[in-house]
Design a protein around this motif. Structure first.
Motif, PDB file in Angstrom:
ATOM      1  N   GLY A 289      11.049   9.965   4.425  1.00  0.00           N
ATOM      2  CA  GLY A 289      11.785   8.715   4.334  1.00  0.00           C
ATOM      3  C   GLY A 289      11.405   7.756   3.241  1.00  0.00           C
ATOM      4  N   ILE A 290      10.273   7.978   2.555  1.00  0.00           N
ATOM      5  CA  ILE A 290       9.808   7.011   1.560  1.00  0.00           C
ATOM      6  C   ILE A 290      10.778   6.976   0.373  1.00  0.00           C
ATOM      7  N   ILE A 308      13.015   4.366   4.356  1.00  0.00           N
ATOM      8  CA  ILE A 308      11.786   3.565   4.371  1.00  0.00           C
ATOM      9  C   ILE A 308      11.618   2.932   2.999  1.00  0.00           C
ATOM     10  N   ALA A 309      11.650   1.605   2.964  1.00  0.00           N
ATOM     11  CA  ALA A 309      11.379   0.865   1.727  1.00  0.00           C
ATOM     12  C   ALA A 309       9.929   0.395   1.801  1.00  0.00           C
ATOM     13  N   PRO A 310       9.028   1.024   1.054  1.00  0.00           N
ATOM     14  CA  PRO A 310       7.595   0.689   1.171  1.00  0.00           C
ATOM     15  C   PRO A 310       7.336  -0.806   1.009  1.00  0.00           C
ATOM     16  N   ILE A 351       5.079   0.430   7.686  1.00  0.00           N
ATOM     17  CA  ILE A 351       5.928   0.317   6.487  1.00  0.00           C
ATOM     18  C   ILE A 351       5.413  -0.798   5.572  1.00  0.00           C
ATOM     19  N   SER A 352       4.960  -1.882   6.168  1.00  0.00           N
ATOM     20  CA  SER A 352       4.399  -2.983   5.358  1.00  0.00           C
ATOM     21  C   SER A 352       3.182  -2.533   4.567  1.00  0.00           C
ATOM     22  N   SER A 353       2.455  -1.567   5.113  1.00  0.00           N
ATOM     23  CA  SER A 353       1.220  -1.120   4.460  1.00  0.00           C
ATOM     24  C   SER A 353       1.479  -0.138   3.327  1.00  0.00           C
ATOM     25  N   LEU A 354       2.701   0.404   3.271  1.00  0.00           N
ATOM     26  CA  LEU A 354       3.010   1.433   2.273  1.00  0.00           C
ATOM     27  C   LEU A 354       3.250   0.798   0.914  1.00  0.00           C
ATOM     28  N   LYS A 355       2.804   1.480  -0.123  1.00  0.00           N
ATOM     29  CA  LYS A 355       2.969   0.988  -1.501  1.00  0.00           C
ATOM     30  C   LYS A 355       4.070   1.750  -2.219  1.00  0.00           C
TER      31      LYS A 355
END
Length: 355
Positions: A289-290, A308-310, A351-355
């Motif tokens: 999903g990224i 998923i929007a990082p 998701i908030s933690s993803l870059k």
């Protein structure tokens, strides 16, 4: 709204329902009914329990729990496996174990009157059985009666009014759905056949209390003659309990998605045409999903561009659909009417933690 008090894991709550899984040596499963063409009308006829209401298993019926269970409107669950004498399930590192003909998987769904005291005033609502026959698995649901003395076969499914209080004291009423036979296939179908979902090594690799003694489930199954081919637990895969704040946020989120979504969202599953694959072992970030754009941008996208929007949960379709309770939007499509705010919080943090 919270389902369970902090530190009170779903698995622990389910264990309380099991009344320590005290085994009844006087009862025994009816092997002929597991293999019968037509299921019995009453759950009690199977002989899976010595004490049906207390969920105390008969000899040869083994209780188990999962590291991360499927969310089912907050229902508490007890799970049991039965493998006929002289036969064994075959270990698989990735998929559900291969159970021999004559096996049964039994799962009861219950709601407490108050989640602040989840071990008291439990109402058993339904018990689902998966029966391994010569032609494959058969799935049936049994609806508990008001007296809580037995459950009757419900091929066409049922609606049950639930009234409870959540762990933060919020009164809650809703209509719970007991699935019909076709709806069972909606989650359990793979390759044109019904398959079990829960009994996989990564979800079973945890301790369980057997008569007051903590043992690893894989080791216990092997010692009990239920399972063959399993490695030592330390060498077997394991997903974390998604509620375990001490575990990695990434692994907790991936475990939740694996259990709640990957029965459809996998490369061989009914949602394969979405291109979104949420299985535990999926390594391609775009595939899970990224920055992946949806195949079709209908109302299910919520006007958002990426699954998923990082760093941006508010722009991620996946979170929008997990939060939703609208038919045609919410995911999973079956098995719930309510959102799980704790799961939404977990996925939002991930998701908030993803870059």
């Amino acid at each position: 709204m919270r389902w369970l008090a902090e530190g009170f894991a779903a698995g622990a709550a389910a264990a309380l329902l099991c009344i320590a899984a005290a085994m009844s040596a006087d009862a025994a499963p009816a092997d002929d009914l597991i293999l019968a063409k037509s299921p019995p009308k009453s759950l009690s006829e199977f002989g899976f329990f010595g004490d049906l209401r207390g969920q105390a298993p008969a000899a040869g019926v083994v209780p188990f729990d999962l590291n991360t269970p499927l969310f089912s409107d907050g229902a508490m669950k007890t799970r049991f496996v039965y493998v006929p004498a002289g036969k064994q399930a075959i270990y698989d590192e990735v998929e559900a174990f291969a159970f021999p003909v004559g096996s049964a998987l039994i799962k009861t769904f219950a709601f407490p009157a108050d989640y602040r005291q989840p071990d008291q005033n439990l109402r058993l609502v339904e018990t689902r059985v998966l029966l391994r026959q010569q032609t494959g698995w058969q799935a049936w649901a049994y609806l508990w009666n008001d007296a809580q003395t037995d459950a009757v076969l419900k091929i066409a499914g049922a609606k049950v009014d639930i009234a409870t209080t959540t762990a933060d004291g919020t009164p809650l009423q809703f209509s719970y759905s007991v699935p019909n036979k076709n709806q069972c296939k909606g989650c359990h179908a793979l390759g044109g056949e019904i398959v079990p979902l829960g009994p996989k090594a990564r979800n079973l690799n945890r301790n369980h209390s057997y008569a007051g003694v903590e043992e690893n489930q894989l080791g216990h199954w092997a010692a009990a003659g239920v399972l063959v081919g399993a490695p030592e637990p330390a060498a077997a895969p394991a997903v974390p309990d998604w509620r375990d704040a001490a575990a990695s946020l990434d692994l907790r989120a991936r475990a939740w998605l694996d259990v709640n979504c990957a029965h459809c969202h996998r490369r061989e599953g009914p949602a394969s045409n979405s291109g979104l694959f949420l299985t535990w072992g999926e390594q391609d970030p775009v595939a899970y999903g990224i920055r992946k754009r949806p195949v079709a941008a209908g109302k299910g996208s919520g006007g958002r561009d990426f699954d998923i929007a990082p760093g941006e949960p508010e722009r991620s379709i996946l979170l929008y659909r997990v939060e939703s309770t609208e038919a045609g939007v919410m995911m999973p499509e079956l098995g719930r009417h309510l959102a799980d705010p704790d799961a939404v919080a977990l996925l939002s943090a991930w998701i908030s933690s993803l870059k």
